[in-house]
Design an enzyme around this catalytic site. Structure first.
Site, mmCIF file in Angstrom:
data_model
loop_
_atom_site.group_PDB
_atom_site.id
_atom_site.type_symbol
_atom_site.label_atom_id
_atom_site.label_comp_id
_atom_site.label_asym_id
_atom_site.label_seq_id
_atom_site.Cartn_x
_atom_site.Cartn_y
_atom_site.Cartn_z
ATOM 1 N N ASP A 408 5.835 -2.208 -0.369
ATOM 2 C CA ASP A 408 4.991 -1.127 -1.138
ATOM 3 C C ASP A 408 3.346 -1.472 -1.057
ATOM 4 O OD1 ASP A 408 4.464 0.603 -3.212
ATOM 5 O OD2 ASP A 408 4.533 -0.930 -4.799
ATOM 6 N N GLU A 411 -0.475 1.370 2.094
ATOM 7 C CA GLU A 411 -1.289 2.401 2.717
ATOM 8 C C GLU A 411 -2.578 1.848 3.382
ATOM 9 O OE1 GLU A 411 -0.467 2.370 -0.581
ATOM 10 O OE2 GLU A 411 1.322 3.540 -0.332
ATOM 11 N N ASP A 486 5.089 7.124 -6.576
ATOM 12 C CA ASP A 486 5.045 7.043 -8.149
ATOM 13 C C ASP A 486 4.870 8.309 -8.862
ATOM 14 O OD1 ASP A 486 4.851 4.323 -7.839
ATOM 15 O OD2 ASP A 486 2.764 4.221 -8.377
HETATM 16 C C1 GLC Z 1 3.688 0.685 -7.079
HETATM 17 C C2 GLC Z 1 5.007 1.206 -6.603
HETATM 18 C C3 GLC Z 1 5.895 1.163 -7.758
HETATM 19 C C4 GLC Z 1 6.168 -0.367 -8.213
HETATM 20 C C5 GLC Z 1 4.747 -0.820 -8.721
HETATM 21 C C6 GLC Z 1 4.730 -2.337 -8.970
HETATM 22 O O1 GLC Z 1 3.170 1.384 -8.046
HETATM 23 O O2 GLC Z 1 4.796 2.613 -6.272
HETATM 24 O O3 GLC Z 1 7.135 1.615 -7.152
HETATM 25 O O4 GLC Z 1 7.125 -0.339 -9.262
HETATM 26 O O5 GLC Z 1 3.762 -0.667 -7.586
HETATM 27 O O6 GLC Z 1 5.146 -2.972 -7.963
#
Ligand code: GLC
Length: 818
Positions: A408, A411, A486
């Site tokens: 995650d 980017e 998200d």
């Molecule tokens: C980002 C991710 C989400 C995750 C959060 C905390 O927003 O897209 O899926 O739960 O970070 O790690």
């Protein structure tokens, strides 16, 4: 929050597309090297290289010098340059004709260096394109045929057809609600597919810097504007949409078969806070008889959000927890973000710094940015050594029995700074060819997932890894599945996943899904039920929700919603043999699992902009309800006959129907002529050698519409890479129907995996009458008698089903006299 100030009359910024540019022409010289030809023009030059028979690489630059030697390649998988097809050249007064392979000829106009690819008969295989340069940037314009659609372009908001839209390829962490104005999301896949009445081609621009695709500014042209680097265009010929997707994935790669457990139902939340909570969650799934294969650990499992650590208070015994969950058939997938906390006591930071593995700015200083752990540094995944080192860090997980990793924030997302990402002047090592972050940005997430995938593969010694990523670039399918970031618990976002998933599929990403129930904002029971109905038919099936939102596990909204979730998740598990066969196909051909109807019915105009229905493989048509308090919807059924999965009612296709679908009903249809394998539902996946297997054949119609069908069942252990050494089975199942007869059968195409199945069943569904003869087999008087018997058949008058029980053999065939 944005206000009207944004649109002050004096506030508009000059748009890229208003730049002063000039076309490359006129041609001045043609120079051929062994594998390519350069056409030099006054304002720019083209380098032409035939990569595969149906894929031509046409690279543009402002000067011919920039095109000499080996050019950078990011996502494209090229055969050895010396194998590039030789190009023969012919010149006419106004054109240069290049032949490099197969039937195609590239015709370049000398005046402006515009070009088109034509087949042997001189028919264009793509529209006219022209490259431009100016103000230090490159641009491409391609003609859009009136009435044509634009598909692909990866993960985008909006509807299926991208005509009239504009997107910027720039991987971005977009927490704001995803709406049509969002021109960038987490993934950038710069492949545009032009489709007109069943004929398609693709243009893939292999450049990980910022690229804008504008299908809006000019009615009959799309424009592609680059901020940095070369205009490296790969033109992929069709004509069928399926050809284009297969060839594009030949160029950028295909996924490896994931472990079967990753195709099961997955439960996530930001965050399950303690070991106790995780175990309780798993027990609740089992107690309630709701299948589940994976539980995710979001950032709170870590100590101070330091990657590769477990919080000793919240998760005192991760190894024990993981083992206990594994016993229950549940895998753990921890989140791993790229930000490494700057902390002199944190060994990962200390070692990475010492070895020079973190991203540095031009002046040599290590780039620092804020993310969850506070000020952090970021591995430079463009450096093969750093990537390998990162992969090795996963040993702690692998040794605990973890095989799935969730990438995650890659980017990469950086807090509290203007760019929301790394400084653009960071200089990536790029294996000895340093490149600025500005020019490499969109590769960062892919490179992280690649390092993770490869590292896990090394560590798991033969077990298949699973990686899920938020960010990616063309070719991401080789390393990771993708979830769409998200989203929110909005009905609109549930609906938006359909075109997004279908276009990801067109863009080579077969393994994708959205956060079921919605991530941010709190869901309602009704939305969860409807989203689950859709979600069990998306390739990735994961329920995930945000910090401080309502919990949204299947049982959180009362018994009705719980029962609906159970029913649909169980259905997914019954359909695993069907799904898995499509995963196998995607790994071999690159074709998507979740499909636009246009992919299967490219001659049918009704399918071209159909954004609220999709196909799972060829045979299931899914038309979710995506509005509150709604129990009806229009469904378009393409040609052929279609059966309502629940009622068995048959509908003739080629028209819209109105479907009644109360909350527990997903409008779901099966194609007449389909062969669908089903197994029995289970609490979790095990092997993909289906012990209990029924092959359903859906007759084409009551009147004996003739036709033949095929389905290739694929089986293996579902867990290891031994299938690569031939440890798998392939069973080609077929059905041939005429007015008076039905020939059913199967043959083994490959047998390399042993499973204990002795019998399988064929069920002919919707057969109007009891057959006169079933291949001379014994007829039983009841289902019970058939169950007790060895082999034979029974006809269920009430359900209009012929049930055949057969001994499994290498091949089997049976003629049924209707
Ligand atoms: C980002 C991710 C989400 C995750 C959060 C905390 O927003 O897209 O899926 O739960 O970070 O790690």
């Amino acid at each position: 929050m944005l206000t009207s100030e944004m649109i002050r009359p004096d506030g508009e910024l000059a748009r890229r597309s208003d730049r002063e540019v000039e076309h490359f022409g006129p041609a001045r010289a043609v120079v051929s090297e062994s594998g390519w030809t350069i056409i030099e023009g006054r304002h720019g030059s083209l380098r032409v290289q035939w990569i595969y028979e149906d894929i031509v690489r046409i690279t543009g630059a402002a000067s011919a010098e920039a095109l000499a030697g080996t050019l950078p390649v990011y996502a494209a998988l090229l055969p050895d340059e010396s194998c590039s097809n030789r190009i023969s050249i012919e010149e006419t007064e106004d054109r240069i004709l290049l032949h490099g392979g197969g039937n195609w000829t590239l015709q370049v106009n000398k005046s402006d260096l515009s070009f088109v690819l034509t087949d042997a008969a001189g028919h264009p295989a793509m529209n006219l394109h022209r490259y431009y340069s100016g103000e230090g940037h490159l641009q491409c314009r391609g003609e859009m045929t009136p009435g044509a659609q634009i598909y692909g372009l990866g993960e985008t908001t909006g509807y299926l057809d991208k005509r009239g839209e504009r997107y910027t390829m720039w991987n971005s962490d977009v927490y704001s609600p995803h709406v049509a104005d969002m021109e960038s999301l987490y993934q950038s896949i710069p492949v545009l597919i032009h489709h007109h009445l069943g004929k398609a081609y693709a243009l893939f621009v292999d450049n990980p810097g910022q690229i804008q695709f504008d299908m809006r500014k000019e009615r009959d042209k799309y424009r592609i504007d680059l901020e940095t680097g070369l205009l490296d265009g790969y033109f992929v010929a069709g004509p069928a949409l399926k050809d284009v997707v297969q060839r594009y994935t030949l160029l950028t790669g295909r996924m490896e078969l994931p472990p079967l457990w990753a195709i099961g139902y997955q439960q996530s939340r930001y965050s399950y806070m303690t070991q106790q909570e995780v175990l309780e969650l798993a027990r609740t799934f089992r107690a309630k008889g709701i299948p589940c294969d994976a539980i995710y650990l979001d950032i709170h499992y870590m100590e101070d959000f330091k990657v590769f650590t477990f919080d000793p208070v919240r998760f005192p015994d991760p190894k024990g927890m993981i083992a206990e969950l594994k016993e229950m058939g549940i895998r753990v997938v921890p989140i791993v973000d790229p930000g490494v906390k700057m902390d002199a006591r944190f060994p990962v930071y200390v070692e990475g710094l010492e070895k020079g593995y973190f991203c540095r700015k031009e002046d040599g200083s290590v780039f620092q940015g804020e993310v969850w752990p506070g000020i952090s540094v970021f591995p430079d995944f463009s450096d093969p050594e750093a990537a390998k080192w990162w992969g090795e860090q996963h040993r702690v997980y692998a040794e605990m029995g973890i095989a799935g990793i969730w990438n995650d924030m890659n980017e990469p997302s950086v807090f509290a700074c203007e760019t929301h990402t790394m400084d653009l002047d960071v200089l990536h090592q790029n294996d000895g060819r340093p490149i600025s972050h500005e020019a490499w940005h969109n590769m960062y997430g892919l490179a992280m997932s690649k390092a993770t995938h490869e590292g896990m593969k090394r560590l798991l010694s033969g077990e298949r890894p699973f990686v899920l990523t938020r960010s990616g670039y063309a070719g991401i399918q080789r390393f990771a599945a993708v979830w769409t970031g998200d989203n929110r618990s909005y009905w609109e976002h549930m609906a938006m996943f359909m075109p997004m998933g279908m276009n990801l599929g067109f863009s080579g990403v077969a393994f994708c899904g959205s956060d079921i129930g919605g991530f941010e904002h709190s869901t309602s029971g009704e939305l969860l039920a409807r989203w689950m109905q859709m979600g069990v038919f998306s390739p990735l099936c994961r329920n995930h929700s945000a910090y401080k939102t309502l919990y949204q596990e299947p049982w959180r909204f009362g018994s009705e919603v719980e029962e609906i979730c159970r029913k649909y998740i169980r259905l997914r598990y019954r359909l695993l043999p069907y799904l898995y066969a499509y995963f196998r196909e995607a790994s071999l051909t690159g074709l998507p699992i979740m499909r636009s109807l246009a992919l299967e019915y490219p001659e049918d105009r009704e399918t071209y902009q159909l954004s609220d229905q999709f196909l799972l493989g060829q045979d299931f048509l899914i038309a979710p309800i995506y509005r509150p308090s709604t129990a009806h919807r229009a469904v378009y059924l393409p040609e052929g006959n279609w059966y309502d999965y629940w009622t068995g009612e048959r509908h003739e296709g080629g028209k819209h129907i109105l479907v009644h679908a109360p909350l527990d009903t997903l409008p779901l249809f099966v194609r007449g002529g389909a062969i669908v394998p089903e197994t029995v539902e289970a609490q979790h996946t095990a092997t993909a050698g289906w012990q209990n297997l029924t092959l359903y054949y859906y007759v084409r119609g009551d009147d004996g519409e003739p036709g033949s069908s095929e389905f290739t069942l694929y089986e293996d252990d579902g867990a290891s890479d031994r299938y690569k050494q031939g440890e798998y089975n392939e069973l080609r199942c077929f059905a041939e129907e005429t007015k008076i007869s039905l020939r059913l059968g199967y043959e083994e195409l490959h047998r390399g995996y042993d499973h204990p199945r002795e019998n399988l069943r064929f069920v002919v569904k919707h057969l109007p009458r009891e057959p006169q003869d079933v291949g001379g087999l014994q007829r039983y008087e009841s289902l019970e008698a058939l169950e007790d018997g060895v082999a034979g058949w029974w006809y269920d008058h009430e359900r209009r089903e012929l049930i055949l029980k057969i001994h499994e053999a290498q091949r089997w065939e049976c003629a049924i006299v209707k």
